[in-house]
Design a protein around this motif. Structure first.
Motif, PDB file in Angstrom:
ATOM      1  N   GLY A 143       0.782  -1.225   0.000  1.00 50.22           N
ATOM      2  CA  GLY A 143       0.000   0.000   0.000  1.00 50.22           C
ATOM      3  C   GLY A 143       0.815   1.277   0.000  1.00 50.22           C
ATOM      4  N   VAL A 144       2.125   1.153  -0.054  1.00 51.60           N
ATOM      5  CA  VAL A 144       3.003   2.323  -0.049  1.00 51.60           C
ATOM      6  C   VAL A 144       3.850   2.326  -1.318  1.00 51.60           C
ATOM      7  CG1 VAL A 144       4.896   3.503   1.136  1.00 51.60           C
ATOM      8  CG2 VAL A 144       3.098   2.397   2.462  1.00 51.60           C
ATOM      9  N   SER A 145       3.869   3.463  -1.993  1.00 45.25           N
ATOM     10  CA  SER A 145       4.685   3.616  -3.197  1.00 45.25           C
ATOM     11  C   SER A 145       5.603   4.822  -3.041  1.00 45.25           C
ATOM     12  CB  SER A 145       3.803   3.783  -4.443  1.00 45.25           C
ATOM     13  OG  SER A 145       2.958   2.667  -4.616  1.00 45.25           O
ATOM     14  N   CYS A 146       6.716   4.773  -3.746  1.00 49.63           N
ATOM     15  CA  CYS A 146       7.723   5.834  -3.652  1.00 49.63           C
ATOM     16  C   CYS A 146       8.158   6.299  -5.039  1.00 49.63           C
ATOM     17  CB  CYS A 146       8.955   5.349  -2.890  1.00 49.63           C
ATOM     18  SG  CYS A 146       8.615   4.643  -1.272  1.00 49.63           S
ATOM     19  N   GLU A 147       8.750   7.471  -5.076  1.00 47.65           N
ATOM     20  CA  GLU A 147       9.361   8.006  -6.293  1.00 47.65           C
ATOM     21  C   GLU A 147      10.688   8.657  -5.927  1.00 47.65           C
ATOM     22  OE1 GLU A 147       6.898  10.593  -8.567  1.00 47.65           O
ATOM     23  OE2 GLU A 147       5.144   9.270  -8.471  1.00 47.65           O
ATOM     24  N   GLN A 148      11.615   8.610  -6.894  1.00 47.93           N
ATOM     25  CA  GLN A 148      12.914   9.236  -6.699  1.00 47.93           C
ATOM     26  C   GLN A 148      12.891  10.654  -7.258  1.00 47.93           C
ATOM     27  OE1 GLN A 148      16.227   7.454  -8.751  1.00 47.93           O
ATOM     28  NE2 GLN A 148      17.631   7.898  -7.068  1.00 47.93           N
ATOM     29  N   TYR A 149      13.388  11.595  -6.471  1.00 48.59           N
ATOM     30  CA  TYR A 149      13.378  13.004  -6.879  1.00 48.59           C
ATOM     31  C   TYR A 149      14.776  13.460  -7.290  1.00 48.59           C
ATOM     32  CZ  TYR A 149       8.513  13.701  -5.640  1.00 48.59           C
ATOM     33  OH  TYR A 149       7.142  13.646  -5.631  1.00 48.59           O
ATOM     34  N   ASP A 150      14.875  14.695  -7.711  1.00 42.39           N
ATOM     35  CA  ASP A 150      16.110  15.217  -8.283  1.00 42.39           C
ATOM     36  C   ASP A 150      17.284  15.199  -7.308  1.00 42.39           C
ATOM     37  OD1 ASP A 150      14.781  15.657 -10.630  1.00 42.39           O
ATOM     38  OD2 ASP A 150      14.323  17.763 -10.193  1.00 42.39           O
ATOM     39  N   ASP A 151      17.009  15.198  -6.016  1.00 39.64           N
ATOM     40  CA  ASP A 151      18.102  15.176  -5.039  1.00 39.64           C
ATOM     41  C   ASP A 151      18.679  13.785  -4.849  1.00 39.64           C
ATOM     42  OD1 ASP A 151      16.038  13.956  -3.743  1.00 39.64           O
ATOM     43  OD2 ASP A 151      16.022  15.291  -2.007  1.00 39.64           O
ATOM     44  N   GLY A 152      18.149  12.798  -5.587  1.00 39.64           N
ATOM     45  CA  GLY A 152      18.665  11.437  -5.518  1.00 39.64           C
ATOM     46  C   GLY A 152      18.018  10.576  -4.461  1.00 39.64           C
ATOM     47  N   PHE A 153      17.172  11.144  -3.627  1.00 40.83           N
ATOM     48  CA  PHE A 153      16.512  10.391  -2.570  1.00 40.83           C
ATOM     49  C   PHE A 153      15.113   9.933  -3.012  1.00 40.83           C
ATOM     50  CE2 PHE A 153      19.595  12.971  -0.228  1.00 40.83           C
ATOM     51  CZ  PHE A 153      20.166  12.017   0.607  1.00 40.83           C
ATOM     52  N   TRP A 154      14.676   8.871  -2.325  1.00 44.87           N
ATOM     53  CA  TRP A 154      13.340   8.337  -2.577  1.00 44.87           C
ATOM     54  C   TRP A 154      12.385   8.805  -1.487  1.00 44.87           C
ATOM     55  CZ3 TRP A 154      11.839   4.822  -6.538  1.00 44.87           C
ATOM     56  CH2 TRP A 154      12.882   4.495  -7.412  1.00 44.87           C
ATOM     57  N   TYR A 155      11.160   9.182  -1.923  1.00 43.04           N
ATOM     58  CA  TYR A 155      10.160   9.691  -0.986  1.00 43.04           C
ATOM     59  C   TYR A 155       8.832   8.970  -1.192  1.00 43.04           C
ATOM     60  CZ  TYR A 155      13.448  13.559  -0.338  1.00 43.04           C
ATOM     61  OH  TYR A 155      14.564  14.310  -0.070  1.00 43.04           O
ATOM     62  N   VAL A 156       8.075   8.869  -0.118  1.00 39.26           N
ATOM     63  CA  VAL A 156       6.751   8.241  -0.179  1.00 39.26           C
ATOM     64  C   VAL A 156       5.789   9.161  -0.928  1.00 39.26           C
ATOM     65  CG1 VAL A 156       4.788   7.405   1.168  1.00 39.26           C
ATOM     66  CG2 VAL A 156       7.116   6.977   1.972  1.00 39.26           C
ATOM     67  N   THR A 157       5.131   8.617  -1.950  1.00 41.11           N
ATOM     68  CA  THR A 157       4.184   9.401  -2.745  1.00 41.11           C
ATOM     69  C   THR A 157       2.760   8.853  -2.702  1.00 41.11           C
ATOM     70  OG1 THR A 157       4.795   8.111  -4.710  1.00 41.11           O
ATOM     71  CG2 THR A 157       5.954  10.205  -4.351  1.00 41.11           C
ATOM     72  N   THR A 158       2.606   7.592  -2.252  1.00 39.96           N
ATOM     73  CA  THR A 158       1.275   6.984  -2.210  1.00 39.96           C
ATOM     74  C   THR A 158       1.094   6.207  -0.915  1.00 39.96           C
ATOM     75  OG1 THR A 158       1.179   6.744  -4.620  1.00 39.96           O
ATOM     76  CG2 THR A 158      -0.326   5.385  -3.335  1.00 39.96           C
ATOM     77  N   VAL A 159      -0.021   6.433  -0.250  1.00 40.39           N
ATOM     78  CA  VAL A 159      -0.384   5.672   0.955  1.00 40.39           C
ATOM     79  C   VAL A 159      -1.811   5.188   0.804  1.00 40.39           C
ATOM     80  CG1 VAL A 159      -0.803   5.784   3.429  1.00 40.39           C
ATOM     81  CG2 VAL A 159       1.210   6.907   2.476  1.00 40.39           C
ATOM     82  N   ASN A 160      -2.000   3.863   0.795  1.00 40.45           N
ATOM     83  CA  ASN A 160      -3.332   3.245   0.681  1.00 40.45           C
ATOM     84  C   ASN A 160      -3.532   2.272   1.833  1.00 40.45           C
ATOM     85  OD1 ASN A 160      -4.337   4.297  -1.863  1.00 40.45           O
ATOM     86  ND2 ASN A 160      -2.727   3.126  -2.844  1.00 40.45           N
ATOM     87  N   PHE A 161      -4.585   2.464   2.596  1.00 38.40           N
ATOM     88  CA  PHE A 161      -4.940   1.530   3.662  1.00 38.40           C
ATOM     89  C   PHE A 161      -6.400   1.140   3.519  1.00 38.40           C
ATOM     90  CE2 PHE A 161      -1.327   3.743   5.588  1.00 38.40           C
ATOM     91  CZ  PHE A 161      -0.550   2.658   5.960  1.00 38.40           C
ATOM     92  N   GLY A 162      -6.676  -0.146   3.807  1.00 31.30           N
ATOM     93  CA  GLY A 162      -8.036  -0.648   3.680  1.00 31.30           C
ATOM     94  C   GLY A 162      -8.162  -1.570   2.486  1.00 31.30           C
ATOM     95  N   PRO A 163      -9.331  -2.194   2.315  1.00 33.86           N
ATOM     96  CA  PRO A 163      -9.532  -3.189   1.247  1.00 33.86           C
ATOM     97  C   PRO A 163      -9.742  -2.561  -0.125  1.00 33.86           C
ATOM     98  CG  PRO A 163     -11.548  -2.900   2.494  1.00 33.86           C
ATOM     99  CD  PRO A 163     -10.519  -2.037   3.176  1.00 33.86           C
TER     100      PRO A 163
END
Length: 474
Positions: free
Chosen positions: A72-92
């Motif tokens: 339920g958690v997705s991430c994306e890499q940004y220009d600074d080279g780090f990965w950040y959480v971009t999606t949070v899904n909880f529940g069915p």
């Protein structure tokens, strides 16, 4: 010697390829695992608030944006080279999403995920008495440059009002607050969401009027505020929502007339304003809406009649629900010109007259409801029509409506057979039998006359003849 050289060469090439692959994998691993410690701690704490303290994120998922992603958690890499959480899904919602615990809360830590684009919480707050949860009134501005979709669905324990601060989410494209326990008025600040394409507020306990400034949501495609307690009149500014495809304000307490400005919404395919208190007459209401594909006006005291509408203009209409709106008059034959009509409901009105067989010319028609009216005469539809419709043809609760009885044929449910006269001639006598579906079936016999005395006389003569013949034979 040549073979040894070839073997050594192949060994060298394989080693070289292995080194390249190792460097590539090492680089990939380094890239995927580059996540700030603070970002990890935030997502871990957020999950614990939703799922429960039993969840040990650092042990189970040491690399939440890398090789061990969190459900339920997705991430994306940004220009600074780090990965950040971009999606949070909880529940069915998705198969791999975590389920919320019974004592789940809405964590303030969530606002520290500065790159969050999608937040979806479904069936996370279930009890408005044991675990009531309110949306935070502030900090939404921290998502003003990131959040694009906010979905809070099927949370009866999510109570309180919709925060006005949600109006700071300038990049928001989808706001779905569906089937929760939210109360209060619709925030006028939602009009600030200039990128909004979907606004769904259905299935709550919202009150008050639809804010007139919602007409400024020029990108809006779907507006659904059904199943609330909204009141007042529909604002004419809704007619400026040029991109709107679906408008559903059903099951509220809206009053007055439907604004003629809605006729400007040429892209509108569905309009559902059923179960309200709208008035104004059918002809005036439909005057500018001939382009709509699905139109549901049922359960409003609109009044009027069908003959005042130019049905030949409704060439694209597929669904037309006019049930229980106080219609009078007859069903016009001009309705057969709605060639794309699939569903027609005229039930529970005060319609009278015959049901024209011309409606059978609507080749796309799959459902026809005319039950609960004052229709009279015979149903002359073909056997093929009855077979096609089955129970989707409803004509019951029309006391003076009947159908012609034919052996081994499909019959319309709840409609009585028509009275038929069968004449039998034998010698000098003629017997006339009337068939029907009355509670007291009658047999009328005539011999040069009619009425009770003639009937009595015929039976008397028959009795005397029978006695005479019996004595002769004896």
């Amino acid at each position: 010697m040549a073979m040894r050289f070839l073997s050594w060469k192949c060994h060298f090439v394989l080693c070289f390829l292995f080194l390249i692959l190792c460097c590539h994998c090492k680089g990939k691993d380094s890239s995927l695992t580059t996540m700030k410690k603070k970002e990890k701690e935030v997502i871990y704490s957020v999950i614990q608030v939703f799922v429960g303290k039993w969840w040990n994120g650092s042990y189970l998922y040491p690399d939440p944006c890398g090789w061990t992603p969190i459900q339920g958690v997705s991430c994306e890499q940004y220009d600074d080279g780090f990965w950040y959480v971009t999606t949070v899904n909880f529940g069915p919602v998705f198969d791999n999403s975590h389920m919320c615990s019974r004592d789940a809360k809405f964590p303030q830590q969530l606002f520290n995920l500065k790159h969050l684009k999608v937040l979806s919480l479904s069936s996370c707050f279930l009890s408005p008495t044991k675990n009531p949860v309110k949306l935070p009134l502030s900090n939404w501005d921290k998502f003003s440059h990131s959040l694009e979709s906010l979905t809070l669905r099927s949370n009866p324990g999510l109570v309180g009002t919709i925060p006005s601060a949600i109006g700071s989410l300038r990049k928001l494209q989808s706001l779905v607050l569906l089937e929760n326990g939210l109360i209060g008025k619709l925030p006028p600040s939602i009009s600030n969401l200039v990128s909004l394409r979907q606004l769904v507020l259905a299935g709550n306990y919202l009150v008050g009027e639809v804010p007139a400034n919602y007409g400024g949501l020029s990108e809006l495609l779907i507006f659904d505020a059904s199943r609330n307690n909204l009141s007042g009149v529909l604002p004419s500014t809704l007619g400026t929502l040029d991109s709107l495809l679906k408008l559903d304000l059903s099951n509220n307490m809206l009053e007055g007339k439907m604004p003629k400005q809605l006729g400007r919404l040429k892209n509108l395919t569905l309009l559902d304003i059923s179960h309200n208190k709208l008035r104004g007459g059918l002809a005036e209401t439909l005057k500018e809406l001939a382009f709509i594909k699905h139109l549901v006006l049922s359960n409003n005291p609109l009044g009027g009649d069908l003959s005042g509408v130019k049905w030949e203009n409704f060439l694209n209409t597929e669904t037309l629900d006019l049930s229980n709106i106080g219609l009078e008059g007859s069903v016009p034959e001009s309705m057969e010109k709605m060639k794309r009509l699939r569903f027609l409901d005229l039930s529970n009105n005060n319609l009278s007259g015959n049901v024209s067989r011309s409606l059978e010319n609507l080749t796309c028609l799959g459902t026809l409801h005319v039950n609960g009216n004052n229709l009279t005469g015979r149903l002359d539809f073909s056997e093929r029509f009855y077979m096609k419709m089955g129970m989707r043809f409803a004509a019951w609760n029309n006391a003076n409506l009947c159908y012609i009885v034919k052996s081994n044929h499909q019959v319309p449910y709840g409609v009585k057979p028509c009275v038929q006269n069968i004449t039998i001639s034998e010698g000098f006598s003629t017997v006339k039998i009337t068939e029907g579906n009355h509670e007291d079936s009658s047999v009328v016999a005539s011999l040069g006359g009619s009425g009770f005395y003639e009937l009595w006389w015929v039976f008397t003569v028959n009795a005397v003849l029978n006695v005479f013949l019996w004595n002769m034979l004896s």
